[in-house]
Design an enzyme around this catalytic site. Structure first.
Site, mmCIF file in Angstrom:
data_model
loop_
_atom_site.group_PDB
_atom_site.id
_atom_site.type_symbol
_atom_site.label_atom_id
_atom_site.label_comp_id
_atom_site.label_asym_id
_atom_site.label_seq_id
_atom_site.Cartn_x
_atom_site.Cartn_y
_atom_site.Cartn_z
ATOM 1 N N GLU A 1 -6.910 -11.072 -0.595
ATOM 2 C CA GLU A 1 -7.872 -10.501 0.335
ATOM 3 C C GLU A 1 -9.062 -10.480 0.137
ATOM 4 O O GLU A 1 -9.767 -9.801 0.494
ATOM 5 C CB GLU A 1 -6.951 -9.178 1.437
ATOM 6 C CG GLU A 1 -5.309 -9.199 1.771
ATOM 7 C CD GLU A 1 -5.132 -7.553 2.216
ATOM 8 O OE1 GLU A 1 -6.004 -7.443 2.844
ATOM 9 O OE2 GLU A 1 -4.024 -7.736 1.799
ATOM 10 N N ASP B 1 -13.038 -9.864 0.077
ATOM 11 C CA ASP B 1 -13.879 -10.177 0.072
ATOM 12 C C ASP B 1 -15.125 -9.010 -0.462
ATOM 13 O O ASP B 1 -14.380 -7.896 -0.789
ATOM 14 C CB ASP B 1 -14.144 -9.675 1.572
ATOM 15 C CG ASP B 1 -13.334 -7.976 2.242
ATOM 16 O OD1 ASP B 1 -13.444 -7.547 1.614
ATOM 17 O OD2 ASP B 1 -12.771 -8.284 3.235
ATOM 18 N N ASN C 1 1.224 -5.425 -3.244
ATOM 19 C CA ASN C 1 0.199 -6.005 -2.516
ATOM 20 C C ASN C 1 -0.279 -4.765 -2.188
ATOM 21 O O ASN C 1 0.124 -3.361 -1.678
ATOM 22 C CB ASN C 1 0.146 -6.405 -1.796
ATOM 23 C CG ASN C 1 -0.974 -7.090 -0.918
ATOM 24 O OD1 ASN C 1 -1.684 -7.824 -1.811
ATOM 25 N ND2 ASN C 1 -1.436 -6.950 0.208
ATOM 26 N N GLU D 1 1.026 -1.268 -0.239
ATOM 27 C CA GLU D 1 -0.477 0.179 0.309
ATOM 28 C C GLU D 1 0.972 1.224 -0.372
ATOM 29 O O GLU D 1 1.096 2.292 1.024
ATOM 30 C CB GLU D 1 -1.457 -0.215 1.548
ATOM 31 C CG GLU D 1 -1.789 -1.042 1.820
ATOM 32 C CD GLU D 1 -2.415 -1.555 2.414
ATOM 33 O OE1 GLU D 1 -2.659 -0.272 3.349
ATOM 34 O OE2 GLU D 1 -3.494 -1.801 2.582
#
Length: 372
Positions: free
Chosen positions: A284, A286, A220, A179
């Site tokens: 990750e 969701d 990532n 990030e």
């Protein structure tokens, strides 16, 4: 996970390996043999259908790793949770146990217990581990704020290499840098950028590679699933790192998504990283909905999960698809997105949702071992 919200869960308490059974519960011992009797006629048996293959078995048909983030407290104390982790997934990511504040809460004193336990559990169940994460602007230990700027480079290098060496040969993929971009594609203003300049990103990959030359090293980030200014920034960064022969091997797309917006350019986006020769991974996933959930929202959620999975399946070097938790019982989403939740593929009672069936259905069709 997005930087503008707190982390999914607080750091898991350190637990010795013995607190987490390494496999699902064994069958009860057989009862003592009964006295010999005249055999009774064999009853006619009604045929039963074979059990459904697990998610990991279905994904293996495509050469795809299928994983979950793991809550270490739940893994130790919830047998149903542990059974699902052991049987349905073949890659595991620690939600918090491998972040710096969990590993070194006091400078020079490491708390390896929870991370060691996760790795031991994975090895006992034939699973691979994604290490998450080495360099980030969040969840750093409090003592880091007292380190003089001219010492930060050495401290960061020591953290990266100590951590990677600890698990050398036992972690498949590392999220090395996490990030570093703003939404407009510019570099985020962090303690690392201010003290070390942008070169810290390349340095982190070099340090990790020195510590474990066989691990796959990833950048990532979140909200880079589609082609946009932020993913353009990531693309430009990794292309430049490759030009400099920096040992970067892949890009992770976090995929914290919403049920009302499918990432329609995700396949195109993955494809351009693939064309650079890089691996990719959904790291990750969701898909949150506005509460209360209802059948229409859950079907929309299933469609978004399906869109993300299909994008990965259609990308030759997309190595793994990881959900950030698989049950709403332990989801981080309601605590950080007010009025939203129900983001996982099982509900809080471990009942399958339409998203679970959608992923199973897509993994059930076709398949070829086409990944390196």
């Amino acid at each position: 996970m997005p930087d503008h919200v707190p982390p999914p869960t607080g750091p898991s308490p350190e637990r010795p390996h013995a607190d987490i059974p390494t496999t699902r519960a064994a069958a009860a011992p057989a009862a003592a043999a009964a006295p010999t009797r005249t055999p009774a006629p064999t009853p006619t048996r009604t045929p039963t259908s074979a059990p459904e293959p697990s998610l990991r078995q279905l994904a293996a048909r495509h050469g795809l790793g299928f994983g979950t983030a793991v809550n270490l407290t739940a893994l130790a104390g919830d047998e149903v949770y542990r059974e699902w982790v052991a049987t349905q997934f073949d890659t595991l990511t620690a939600e918090n146990a491998m972040k710096w504040d969990a590993l070194e809460p006091v400078r020079g004193r490491h708390a390896w217990g929870p991370a060691d336990a996760l790795v031991a559990f994975a090895e006992a169940n034939g699973q691979r581990v994604r290490g998450h994460t080495l360099v980030w602007h969040n969840q750093n230990p409090a003592w880091l704020a007292d380190v003089p700027p001219d010492e930060l480079g050495a401290v960061l290098k020591a953290h990266v290499q100590t951590t990677v060496r600890r698990f050398r040969g036992r972690v498949w993929q590392w999220d090395v840098v996490n990030e570093v971009f703003e939404d407009d594609g510019s570099l985020r203003d962090t303690v690392w950028l201010r003290a070390l300049g942008p070169g810290y990103i390349a340095d982190a990959f070099r340090w990790a590679h020195e510590a474990d030359p066989d691990a796959l090293l990833f950048y990532n980030d979140y909200e880079v699933e589609e082609v946009n200014a932020k993913s353009d920034g990531v693309y430009d960064l990794v292309r430049e790192l490759l030009r400099q022969d920096v040992p970067i091997h892949g890009v992770g797309l976090q995929a914290h998504l919403r049920a009302d917006h499918a990432p329609l350019t995700m396949r195109e986006n993955l494809g351009r990283f693939d064309a650079l020769g890089l691996r990719t991974a959904v790291t990750e996933a969701d898909v949150r909905v506005v509460l209360p959930a209802d059948p229409v929202k859950l079907q929309a959620q299933a469609n978004v999960y399906r869109t993300a999975l299909r994008a990965c399946l259609l990308t030759p070097r997309c190595l793994s698809f990881t959900v950030w938790g698989y049950t709403d019982k332990y989801s981080w989403v309601p605590g950080w997105f007010e009025g939203e939740g129900a983001a996982d593929i099982l509900d809080e009672n471990y009942a399958a949702k339409p998203a679970h069936r959608a992923l199973r259905d897509d993994l059930s069709f076709g398949g070829s071992d086409r990944r390196d």
